[in-house]
Design an enzyme around this catalytic site. Structure first.
Site, PDB file in Angstrom:
ATOM      1  N   ARG A   1      12.649   7.053  -3.081  1.00  0.00           N
ATOM      2  CA  ARG A   1      12.679   6.580  -1.691  1.00  0.00           C
ATOM      3  C   ARG A   1      14.150   6.449  -1.274  1.00  0.00           C
ATOM      4  NH1 ARG A   1       8.007   3.233  -3.747  1.00  0.00           N
ATOM      5  NH2 ARG A   1       6.365   3.324  -2.179  1.00  0.00           N
TER       6      ARG A   1
ATOM      7  N   CYS B   1       1.573   9.376  -4.524  1.00  0.00           N
ATOM      8  CA  CYS B   1       2.700   8.520  -4.917  1.00  0.00           C
ATOM      9  C   CYS B   1       2.561   7.107  -4.335  1.00  0.00           C
ATOM     10  CB  CYS B   1       4.031   9.142  -4.508  1.00  0.00           C
ATOM     11  SG  CYS B   1       4.192   9.365  -2.743  1.00  0.00           S
TER      12      CYS B   1
ATOM     13  N   HIS C   1       5.004 -18.638  -2.376  1.00  0.00           N
ATOM     14  CA  HIS C   1       6.134 -18.397  -3.276  1.00  0.00           C
ATOM     15  C   HIS C   1       5.817 -18.844  -4.699  1.00  0.00           C
ATOM     16  CE1 HIS C   1       8.983 -18.176   0.328  1.00  0.00           C
ATOM     17  NE2 HIS C   1       8.689 -16.990  -0.114  1.00  0.00           N
TER      18      HIS C   1
ATOM     19  N   ASP D   1       0.500   3.953   3.202  1.00  0.00           N
ATOM     20  CA  ASP D   1       0.445   4.167   4.645  1.00  0.00           C
ATOM     21  C   ASP D   1      -0.871   4.795   5.078  1.00  0.00           C
ATOM     22  OD1 ASP D   1       2.715   3.106   5.947  1.00  0.00           O
ATOM     23  OD2 ASP D   1       3.937   4.538   4.842  1.00  0.00           O
TER      24      ASP D   1
ATOM     25  N   GLU E   1       0.357  10.710   4.956  1.00  0.00           N
ATOM     26  CA  GLU E   1       0.319   9.255   5.156  1.00  0.00           C
ATOM     27  C   GLU E   1      -0.432   8.884   6.430  1.00  0.00           C
ATOM     28  OE1 GLU E   1       4.224   7.342   3.520  1.00  0.00           O
ATOM     29  OE2 GLU E   1       4.776   9.019   4.816  1.00  0.00           O
TER      30      GLU E   1
END
Ligand code: PEP
Ligand code: MG
Length: 691
Positions: free
Chosen positions: A424, A625, A317, A578, A554
């Site tokens: 999306r 993309c 983090h 993907d 993908e």
């Protein structure tokens, strides 16, 4: 894995010792991070394990001794104990389990260094500067004075009290720490946005973990002091995370210690650690053993120009927050950082994960000029971002944006987007507590068209499944969601999702015909033809115009079959995120394998090439993309391969356009051909030196 050079464990009858050999196979040797795990493991096992290298001996439970052995990759060590064969075996298993992570980290550093070779700054007087390396956590280049955050680490005394009273003090301290976190959440939301405040919401959850309080209370019941008991509980959990052999979990130890320290400060204010609140004015490169997320979020970028930590990892983090704050950061830089004298001049290259200490005048001047040149280059890129991406030999690539909501379009357009290449739509579902109705969806798609004012818009049908799960869809549990009912597969099984979305899309198409629809996760021609027939049915029922319908590439099967698909689809859009995951069999969310999941792997590039070749048979356009489109080197290689359109995060547009404008298509074709012939992604990335 390290090699056992002889029988795994032998009993030396004379010394009554269990002995085994081990070859260090950590590329960076036994540095601080693995040696701390060796020590913790020996302590946890309650085993006294001797580590011998040639004439030198150390005990594994003593980290300083271990470090003093100075073990390098390939060194042979003799491990021995007189306790039990099982303990020795358990110890060996643990040290072997670190090998892969060490090798991955080294690979990551290697990639970073290769990346930085051409792009980064190089000191003109190499002999006049000390150079340290770490792991890149936040990009950028900075010059400043080192400020080492020496921790006041109070010894936590074990002062027993009445157990009831101790438990009350503990709950009150936890409560106070929670209230402090609530404030921090608000502050972070205001300063850095809701998303970054999530980190502290997770801290709140950690504080609510009854396990933490239970273990502390057990110690209290056994007659120990409240602060001491709380610390034991925190450290117990930290050890568990470290031994979990899961990098993502291990990097969460900073979060655990962060909340642990906060509660300690409320139990007894004298146990409060020193903070960065009193950092004087200046241009500091902050160095520290590690920094907690709550310290990082409060860093003032006006004073802190860069950050270097001895430990830590790039997915922690702390690293994420440094990126959000725009502070260049390097983690896991090793103990040498602690030996840099306070106030020394430091130059840090966050992209190249390199730290330069005490530069000569010439080196410093060169670095300062380099920064100025970079700023100038960036300004030029920004000024020209509205110009098309026209290569030196006149070839134009369409550069569009990945945008999910109408209100994000004005920003994308100011960044130079020539339309939207990927909307999306799953975010409409993810951000809602119910399935958005046909009317709700139609309004949003229409608003997208209006905002774009004639520019093209490609909307992707719902891609749910895998990492994107939506509770209100009540999808059944799957062991391997990435290989399960995802994307087009789900749409074909859930008409209640497919039909309202298609109706909303065709209603919007009546408003502006620049709209295209594309389907995600297509694996077979039959899937596409079925979806296309649903589109046609809906279109006719609404008397809507014909609009282009395309597919995402993908999955390797779709890339391999592109020549067959090409007859039926209007366009292709390659989802490299993907496609990389499914080609390399690497879960895109696995931080351990993040460095290897590089879309520039030649296997992925060959599938992209195959898609383009297939598409050209029917003269169908191909876009990309996935994230590779926004990577400057990736964009050049994709252009060289013959891609027509690149769609990316708006912030990447200026740089990608500038990069494409600076090269000729012929040169990028040569680069792409070279890339296809490489062995691995690291070698493809190294081609940046040839450009
Ligand atoms: C991709 O896979 O590259 C892509 C663009 O889709 P997503 O990242 O949404 O899965
Ligand atoms: Mg995808």
């Amino acid at each position: 894995m390290g090699k056992h050079t002889e029988k795994s464990i032998i009993t030396d009858i004379q010394d009554k010792k269990y002995v085994s050999e081990w070859v260090i196979d950590y590329p960076s040797g036994l540095h601080a991070r693995p040696s701390s795990v060796w020590t913790e493991c020996a302590k946890q096992l309650g085993a006294s394990i001797q580590v011998r290298h040639q004439q030198n001996v150390a005990f594994a439970e003593n980290m300083v001794e271990l470090l003093q052995l100075g073990l390098k990759n390939g060194d042979v060590v003799i491990l021995s104990t007189d306790q039990s064969a099982e303990k020795l075996e358990a110890f060996k298993q643990m040290i072997a389990s670190l090998s892969l992570k060490e090798q991955n980290d080294a690979e990551h550093v290697r990639i970073q260094r290769k990346k930085s070779k051409k792009l980064g700054w190089k000191p003109p007087e190499l002999s006049e500067i000390a150079i340290l390396h770490g792991v890149s956590a936040s990009p950028g280049f900075a010059i400043g004075q080192s400020y080492h955050l020496t921790r006041y680490c109070p010894v936590v005394p074990d002062i027993p009290m009445d157990s009831k009273q101790s438990s009350i003090i503990l709950s009150a301290a936890i409560q106070a720490a929670k209230e402090h976190l609530q404030k921090l959440i608000k502050q972070t939301e205001n300063r850095l946005g809701k998303h970054n405040a999530e980190i502290f919401k997770a801290h709140l959850l950690l504080l609510e973990d009854v396990e933490l309080t239970n273990i502390a209370n057990q110690y209290i019941m056994d007659g120990h002091g409240v602060a001491w008991s709380w610390l034991q509980s925190i450290e117990f959990h930290v050890k568990r995370l470290l031994l979990s052999n899961n990098t993502a979990l291990a990097e969460r130890t900073a979060d655990l210690r962060d909340i642990g320290n906060s509660v300690l400060g409320y139990i007894d204010p004298s146990l409060k650690r020193n903070t960065l609140g009193d950092l004087p004015e200046g241009n500091w490169i902050l160095t520290a053993t590690d920094l907690s997320p709550s310290e990082t979020v409060l860093l003032d970028p006006d004073k802190v120009k860069g950050l270097v930590t001895i430990f830590g990892g790039p997915t922690s983090h702390t690293a994420i927050l440094a990126r959000t704050l725009g502070i260049p950061a390097i983690v896991a830089a090793g103990e040498a950082v602690a030996h840099v004298e306070n106030g020394s001049t430091m130059i840090i290259d966050g992209d190249g994960a390199t730290i330069y200490v005490n530069p000569s005048k010439t080196n410093l001047l060169s670095a300062t000029e380099w920064i100025k040149a970079q700023e100038h280059k960036h300004k030029l890129e920004e000024a020209q971002r509205q110009q098309p991406a026209k290569t030196l030999d006149g070839h134009i690539i369409k550069v569009v944006a990945n945008v999910n909501r109408p209100e994000q379009i004005p920003f994308a357009m100011t960044q130079g987007a020539e339309g939207v290449g990927l909307m999306r739509t799953e975010f409409l579902f993810l951000e809602s507590t119910h399935i958005p109705s046909e009317d709700e969806q139609a309004l949003i798609y229409q608003a997208m068209i209006e905002q774009l004012d004639g520019l093209p818009l490609t909307i992707r049908a719902l891609d749910i499944g895998g990492d994107k799960n939506v509770e209100h869809l009540h999808l059944p549990y799957e062991d391997n969601p990435f290989l399960g009912v995802r994307g087009a597969r789900l749409l074909l099984r859930r008409m209640d999702l497919l039909l309202p979305q298609l109706k909303a899309l065709y209603r919007a198409a009546k408003l502006g015909q620049q709209l295209s629809i594309m389907f995600p996760m297509i694996t077979s021609v039959t899937e596409f033809l079925t979806l296309k027939s649903y589109c046609e049915g809906v279109r006719q029922s609404l008397n809507a115009p014909v609009i282009p319908i395309g597919i995402m590439i993908e999955v390797p099967s779709a890339a391999i079959m592109a020549d067959i698909f090409a007859e039926h689809v209007d366009f292709f859009s390659i989802g490299t995120n993907d496609l990389t995951q499914y080609t390399l069999a690497i879960d895109r969310q696995n931080p351990e394998l993040a460095a290897e999941a590089d879309s520039l792997h030649p296997a992925v590039l060959r599938l992209i090439q195959k898609t383009i070749t297939g598409a050209k048979l029917y003269d169908k356009p191909v876009g990309v993309c996935g994230s590779l489109a926004g990577d400057p080197l990736g964009a050049m290689i994709l252009t060289g391969l013959g891609i027509d359109e690149l769609s990316m995060t708006p912030r990447d547009i200026a740089t990608v356009k500038a990069e494409l404008r600076a090269h000729s298509l012929i040169d990028m074709q040569k680069l792409a051909n070279l890339a296809l012939a490489q062995d691995c992604a690291v070698d493809v990335r190294a081609l940046v030196e040839n450009i």
